[in-house]
Design an enzyme around this catalytic site. Structure first.
Site, mmCIF file in Angstrom:
data_model
loop_
_atom_site.group_PDB
_atom_site.id
_atom_site.type_symbol
_atom_site.label_atom_id
_atom_site.label_comp_id
_atom_site.label_asym_id
_atom_site.label_seq_id
_atom_site.Cartn_x
_atom_site.Cartn_y
_atom_site.Cartn_z
ATOM 1 C CG HIS A 25 -29.397 14.506 30.587
ATOM 2 N ND1 HIS A 25 -28.993 13.241 30.951
ATOM 3 C CD2 HIS A 25 -28.493 15.361 31.122
ATOM 4 C CE1 HIS A 25 -27.896 13.319 31.682
ATOM 5 N NE2 HIS A 25 -27.574 14.601 31.795
ATOM 6 C CG ASP A 121 -30.935 10.132 31.070
ATOM 7 O OD1 ASP A 121 -30.276 9.763 32.067
ATOM 8 O OD2 ASP A 121 -30.599 11.096 30.361
ATOM 9 C CB ALA A 334 -24.293 31.809 20.864
ATOM 10 C CD GLN A 336 -21.615 24.731 22.585
ATOM 11 O OE1 GLN A 336 -21.698 25.568 23.476
ATOM 12 N NE2 GLN A 336 -21.482 23.442 22.831
ATOM 13 C CG HIS A 351 -19.340 23.131 30.660
ATOM 14 N ND1 HIS A 351 -19.437 23.357 29.304
ATOM 15 C CD2 HIS A 351 -20.440 22.406 30.979
ATOM 16 C CE1 HIS A 351 -20.546 22.814 28.835
ATOM 17 N NE2 HIS A 351 -21.177 22.218 29.828
ATOM 18 C CD1 TRP A 354 -20.922 12.366 25.694
ATOM 19 C CD2 TRP A 354 -18.792 12.989 25.917
ATOM 20 N NE1 TRP A 354 -20.168 11.550 24.878
ATOM 21 C CE2 TRP A 354 -18.853 11.913 24.988
ATOM 22 C CE3 TRP A 354 -17.539 13.550 26.206
ATOM 23 C CZ2 TRP A 354 -17.716 11.393 24.368
ATOM 24 C CZ3 TRP A 354 -16.416 13.025 25.578
ATOM 25 C CH2 TRP A 354 -16.505 11.972 24.672
ATOM 26 C CG ASN A 355 -24.885 17.306 24.937
ATOM 27 O OD1 ASN A 355 -24.825 16.099 24.764
ATOM 28 N ND2 ASN A 355 -25.993 17.930 25.276
ATOM 29 C CB SER A 356 -19.577 21.264 25.161
ATOM 30 O OG SER A 356 -20.706 22.061 25.441
ATOM 31 C CD GLU A 359 -22.830 20.532 20.639
ATOM 32 O OE1 GLU A 359 -24.047 20.286 20.751
ATOM 33 O OE2 GLU A 359 -22.286 21.541 21.132
ATOM 34 C CD GLN A 376 -19.340 20.151 33.694
ATOM 35 O OE1 GLN A 376 -18.600 20.967 34.236
ATOM 36 N NE2 GLN A 376 -20.649 20.369 33.530
#
Length: 456
Positions: A25, A121, A334, A336, A351, A354-356, A359, A376
């Site tokens: 966040h 937020d 790492a 990402q 997992h 939402w960021n992942s 991306e 998730q």
């Protein structure tokens, strides 16, 4: 104070970002801050001193020496109850103590500008509840999760008592997980504290792309009885460019340079997830059994201060030697986004934070979905069932996942005919997301619309 007054006294509008003090966040809020600052609008980033430091240290996954020249960091006093190293619940509760320091800051800033625009937020509504008492301050809620996930949550009455207005989303969709099964009672209580103040906002910003979730964004807007404005801003696609990345600076990228195109499964479970050692072992056996190339970031969950510790055990004896040449395990941080943008990466085991997800999809990389908690499971459902851009390892039920199931999911996405279709679908989505942020694209127009609105 004199310097601050000099910097912004001639500005008709200033913006204040109020993030939730969790890494993902914090990062999203800082990306939004820099995006708005690019329009020559003074932007302040207001949170505790601890989390201001964390945000700067980990901005976009790397140190940023010049971010303080772009953003005014307002370091509020750390809460008396402090931020414990490995316990999420006290950290969230401690954030509630920022209410009065935040109000004092906004009162001070309100005297220096015609209008103060607060972007908080959605989980910090309690902290900014005093905004209506300051005449020239208005607030906008920033949602860090997908529109689909938000609809799923609203349909359960988690954030509002009028859940029947949001039931449309569940029609025809089976197995919508209940939030009571994916978050702890303490987190539900934290959300309940926010609930009385969520409608004080003047509009909504959602970290998504209209080309990706137009139907769900429309549902949210249709059910908004007050007809407050809404903007969809996919922050990762707005900021990141693969071109120009110095790939020699990280060992993971150097290793990927030596692999065939689209051949590597990237495995990483974010900054807020830990696996028990038995599960780590099952994952290792499944990876080895699939005979697919992989890059595995193996770390424990972050502490509240933004640091994480590497796993020291859990892998089968001799595992790394046995996969030498086809697999790499790293216990370090790492990059990402750069990894997902590398041509050798063919899929992402995630997992489904939402960021992942954003991306991965923006890079055209399909997802092997393994949700752990929070929203998730909804993101996983969106990716696998609605967008058809991934496969599911398991449901979010807390049970140990055997190596056979892991192996099957990897083989499905990497080598099966169905996997080819999903990989092509992910590439189509990635192309649409990237086009949306080009000059004249739907996302660029949406950013311009928001800036025009707050500077009206």
């Amino acid at each position: 104070m004199a310097d601050l007054h000099h910097q912004i006294e001639s500005q008709p509008v200033i913006v204040v970002l109020v993030p939730l003090p969790l890494h993902s966040h914090l990062n999203q809020a800082l990306q939004l801050a820099t995006l708005i600052a690019a329009y020559k609008i003074p932007v302040h980033y207001a949170t505790s001193a601890t989390h201001c430091r964390q945000a700067k240290l980990r901005f976009n996954g790397q140190k940023s020496s010049d971010i303080s020249n772009i953003i005014h960091f307002q370091e509020l006093p750390d809460p008396i109850s402090s931020y414990p190293e490995n316990n999420l619940h006290p950290s969230l509760n401690a954030s509630l103590e920022l209410r009065h320091p935040m109000t004092a800051l906004l009162q001070k800033l309100s005297s220096l500008s015609k209008r103060v625009v607060v972007i908080n937020d959605s989980n910090m509504a309690y902290v900014v509840q005093d905004i209506p008492s300051i005449s020239n301050v208005e607030s906008y809620s920033f949602t860090c999760i997908s529109a689909f996930s938000l609809l799923c949550i609203l349909s359960q009455g988690i954030l509002t008592t009028e859940e029947t207005r949001f039931r449309k989303i569940v029609g025809g969709i089976e197995k919508i997980p209940q939030m009571t099964q994916t978050v702890t009672p303490e987190i539900l209580n934290f959300l309940a504290v926010q609930s009385p103040y969520v409608d004080l906002k003047h509009g909504d910003i959602i970290n998504t792309c209209r080309t990706l979730e137009s139907s769900y964004l429309d549902l949210l807007k249709d059910e908004n009885r007050d007809k407050k404005p809404q903007w969809a801003l996919p922050l990762h696609t707005l900021h990141y460019r693969v071109d120009g990345v110095d790939k020699s600076r990280d060992k993971c990228l150097v290793w990927l340079d030596k692999q065939p195109p689209k051949s590597v499964l990237f495995v990483s479970f974010g900054s807020s997830t830990s696996m028990v050692e038995k599960q780590v072992k099952e994952l290792a056996v499944g990876l080895r059994g699939s005979k697919q190339r992989f890059l595995w970031v193996l770390q424990d969950a972050e502490r509240a201060d933004g640091l994480s510790k590497a796993w020291k055990s859990g892998l089968p004896d001799g595992f790394e030697e046995s996969v030498k040449g086809i697999g790499m395990v790293t216990r370090d941080w790492a990059p990402q986004v750069e990894i997902l943008g590398h041509g050798s990466v063919g899929a992402f085991m995630s997992h489904c934070g939402w960021n992942s997800c954003m991306e991965s999809l923006s890079m055209g990389v399909p997802i092997v979905a393994w949700p752990m908690h929070s929203e998730q499971p909804y993101n996983a459902l969106l990716v696998t069932e609605m967008l058809k851009a991934g496969v599911a390892v398991k449901e979010c039920d807390g049970d140990l996942v055997g190596s056979d199931l892991i192996k099957e999911a990897i083989e499905e996405i990497m080598v099966s005919d169905e996997g080819v279709i999903k990989r092509e679908r992910a590439e189509e989505i990635g192309l649409s997301l990237r086009k949306a942020v080009e000059e004249g694209g739907v996302t660029r127009l949406e950013v311009d619309s928001f800036v025009k609105h707050i500077t009206r």
